[in-house]
Design an enzyme around this catalytic site. Structure first.
Site, PDB file in Angstrom:
ATOM      1  N   ASP A  17       5.506 -18.665   3.312  1.00  0.00           N
ATOM      2  CA  ASP A  17       6.436 -17.831   3.114  1.00  0.00           C
ATOM      3  C   ASP A  17       6.488 -17.022   1.640  1.00  0.00           C
ATOM      4  O   ASP A  17       5.487 -17.564   0.853  1.00  0.00           O
ATOM      5  CB  ASP A  17       7.966 -18.421   3.271  1.00  0.00           C
ATOM      6  CG  ASP A  17       8.002 -19.878   2.636  1.00  0.00           C
ATOM      7  OD1 ASP A  17       7.805 -19.811   1.455  1.00  0.00           O
ATOM      8  OD2 ASP A  17       8.280 -20.902   3.389  1.00  0.00           O
TER       9      ASP A  17
ATOM     10  N   GLU B  29      -8.383   0.711   4.907  1.00  0.00           N
ATOM     11  CA  GLU B  29      -9.237  -0.328   5.583  1.00  0.00           C
ATOM     12  C   GLU B  29      -9.838   1.065   6.669  1.00  0.00           C
ATOM     13  O   GLU B  29      -9.304   1.247   7.652  1.00  0.00           O
ATOM     14  CB  GLU B  29      -8.476  -1.211   6.463  1.00  0.00           C
ATOM     15  CG  GLU B  29      -9.438  -2.168   7.057  1.00  0.00           C
ATOM     16  CD  GLU B  29      -8.980  -2.854   8.558  1.00  0.00           C
ATOM     17  OE1 GLU B  29      -9.309  -3.757   9.083  1.00  0.00           O
ATOM     18  OE2 GLU B  29      -7.681  -2.153   8.903  1.00  0.00           O
TER      19      GLU B  29
ATOM     20  N   ASP C 163      -3.865  -0.257   6.817  1.00  0.00           N
ATOM     21  CA  ASP C 163      -4.356  -0.793   8.119  1.00  0.00           C
ATOM     22  C   ASP C 163      -5.172   0.234   8.813  1.00  0.00           C
ATOM     23  O   ASP C 163      -4.207   0.965   9.082  1.00  0.00           O
ATOM     24  CB  ASP C 163      -3.453  -1.588   8.813  1.00  0.00           C
ATOM     25  CG  ASP C 163      -4.150  -2.409   9.917  1.00  0.00           C
ATOM     26  OD1 ASP C 163      -4.544  -3.384   9.476  1.00  0.00           O
ATOM     27  OD2 ASP C 163      -3.581  -2.131  11.102  1.00  0.00           O
TER      28      ASP C 163
ATOM     29  N   ASP D 161       4.321 -23.138   2.514  1.00  0.00           N
ATOM     30  CA  ASP D 161       5.295 -23.283   3.068  1.00  0.00           C
ATOM     31  C   ASP D 161       6.364 -24.047   2.193  1.00  0.00           C
ATOM     32  O   ASP D 161       6.387 -25.022   2.016  1.00  0.00           O
ATOM     33  CB  ASP D 161       5.118 -24.034   4.611  1.00  0.00           C
ATOM     34  CG  ASP D 161       6.553 -24.358   5.114  1.00  0.00           C
ATOM     35  OD1 ASP D 161       7.568 -23.398   4.927  1.00  0.00           O
ATOM     36  OD2 ASP D 161       6.751 -25.271   5.671  1.00  0.00           O
TER      37      ASP D 161
END
Ligand code: GLC
Length: 515
Positions: free
Chosen positions: A37, A264, A209, A29
């Protein structure tokens, strides 16, 4: 002798790459809000260069209400403000590329967020032009659910009734993740355009995904009795998926630079999984998960390796290997916490034939965080492996935060952090660095064939490559010394120095690479 043949020459980069998965929320962060981030990733590229990986895969950083922490996308073509903006993303890609690191991003094609404008429109009325971009069905005549499918995250029904229009929508994951209808040409075109958006920005490929879910049974038939109660994503196999995958592949192939499609595909059936490579015209790489489900046990792992390679070999499909990711407890945790096992597992993962995927923090030997009830975030209980990465010894461990990070730290962050382990040449971090360096300098480890060797119980061994260049990898899964008769010089060991002739006796828990 090698049974699984080596690939042919002039191979694309992704065959020899080691990919490093980053879960952006948990990496670093820089804004003080307790959430990692994109800028935090950019600032730590030097760690990745030193480590020696070739590509990063970023879990979703797109605009999202975060019911599934970004796997519920509300805008496929923007960065959630939590993580930065498109300019930060472009800077990250530019810096990574300048350092020789490729960038793979996550693409979530099976479902969007309920907040996506497409779904907001779709649910607004039965005759909205985008109604058919999602999967809507009437209740059965008795008012019950359209079928018996179960969603994969909390094992509830895969259907939710929308009061406004009196129909159910399909969601194979959370109710906040409605399934997209790839049978609708408008939706399909719009989704292929999202690939182009990121390809134009220079990404080197996508981790896709649950991409085997995009083809749906047109009948949406009930699960057969033997499968009732199992989540639909481990069962879905539809011819339409393969049509879509070929079209997705064409988009990637229309760009220069070997952009890679990695699927995946959590199907339990290895032959069905392998079918998603197509005839070298669907996915380039497919994750296989048996390694994640196996215990640290020589015969179990041998079985996983041989059955996986046997499923891929007839198709000439290139294997992938993964021990940890953001969905399962980290492998060190699964193996009972032993650092010796984690060290040996690093050797195994990075010397198998195929493309290995590391999960950020495994090079620090991280264990899962212990999550007290009031810090639970994920409805599917996956918080432990998503704990923040400690960069330095002192709190806040290299995170720019006055607040606690979004999840608790993993155990012993004052020891298991990049700063302390980098100063210790015997650390697991240095072991990863050494294996990756050896891999880079050893053609047999990058592209050589693989053949399993005869071993005593409790030992796993294989040869990579042939002739004078060949390399032998041996892992002792027992807590005792084990005689193993093989000649060679120690190129790397988890327990002894390199460069001596191997003496025929494995140390407890040792993994050794011989040449
Ligand atoms: C994949 C992701 C997982 C996510 C699910 C739904 O399995 O890895 O984190 O919850 O898909 O998108």
């Amino acid at each position: 002798m090698p049974t699984h043949p080596p690939p042919t020459s002039s191979e694309p980069w992704w065959k020899t790459a080691v990919v490093y998965q980053i879960y952006p929320r948990s990496f670093c962060d820089t804004t003080g809000n307790g959430v990692g981030d994109l800028e935090g990733i950019r600032r730590h590229l030097d760690h990745l260069v030193w480590l020696g990986i070739d590509a990063i895969w970023l879990s979703p950083f797109f605009t999202s209400p975060m019911f599934d922490y970004g796997y519920d996308v509300a805008d496929y073509c923007d960065v959630d403000r939590l993580f930065g903006d498109l300019a930060t993303f472009d800077a990250l890609v530019a810096d990574a590329h300048a350092l020789g690191i490729r960038v793979i991003i996550d693409w979530v094609p099976n479902h969007s967020s309920i907040d996506h404008p497409w779904f907001v429109e779709s649910r607004s009325s039965r005759d909205n032009p985008k109604r058919d971009w999602y999967v809507w069905r009437d209740p059965k005549p008795d008012g019950s659910l359209p079928n018996n499918w179960v969603e994969s995250l909390t094992y509830g029904p895969a259907w939710t009734l929308d009061q406004t229009t009196g129909q159910y929508y399909l969601h194979n994951f959370l109710p906040q993740q409605p399934d997209l209808n790839w049978a609708n040409p408008g939706l399909k075109t719009a989704m292929l355009d999202t690939l182009r958006f990121w390809l134009d920005r220079g990404v080197d490929g996508f981790r896709m995904d649950v991409v085997h879910m995009i083809g749906k049974d047109p009948e949406l038939a009930d699960e057969p009795p033997e499968f009732v109660g199992l989540p639909h994503d481990i069962l879905n196999e539809q011819p339409e998926t393969h049509v879509h995958l070929r079209d997705i592949r064409k988009v990637l192939d229309s760009y220069e630079g070997d952009r890679v499609a990695i699927g995946e595909i959590p199907l339990f059936d290895l032959d069905l999984m392998a079918g998603h490579y197509g005839d070298d015209d669907e996915l380039h790489l497919v994750f296989n998960f048996p390694l994640i489900f196996a215990q640290w046990d020589a015969s179990q792992l041998r079985n996983v390796l041989t059955t996986t390679l046997a499923a891929l070999e007839p198709r000439g499909a290139w294997p992938t290997w993964v021990l940890s990711n953001h969905d399962f407890p980290r492998h060190r945790t699964r193996y009972g916490g032993s650092e010796a096992y984690a060290r040996a597992a690093a050797v195994l993962l990075l010397t198998l034939q195929g493309t290995p995927f590391m999960y950020a923090g495994e090079e620090l030997g991280l264990l899962d965080a212990v999550i007290p009830p009031d810090r639970v975030r994920d409805p599917a209980g996956r918080d432990g492996c998503r704990a923040p990465l400690p960069w330095t010894a002192e709190p806040p461990h290299g995170w720019s935060t006055d607040t606690e990070p979004w999840l608790p730290w993993p155990p012993v962050p004052e020891h298991s952090n990049a700063e302390v382990l980098r100063d210790d040449p015997t650390s697991i971090l240095h072991l990863y660095h050494s294996i990756l360096a050896l891999r880079r300098d050893t053609p047999a480890l990058r592209l050589g064939g693989i053949g399993m060797l005869q071993t005593p119980p409790g030992v796993l061994a294989f040869q990579r490559g042939d002739g004078p260049e060949a390399v032998t990898v041996v892992v002792n899964f027992t807590e005792g010394h084990m005689p193993f008769d093989v000649a060679g010089v120690v190129a790397l060991s988890t327990t002894r120095p390199a460069n001596d002739e191997f003496d025929g006796m494995l140390h407890p828990d040792e993994a050794v690479i011989l040449r």
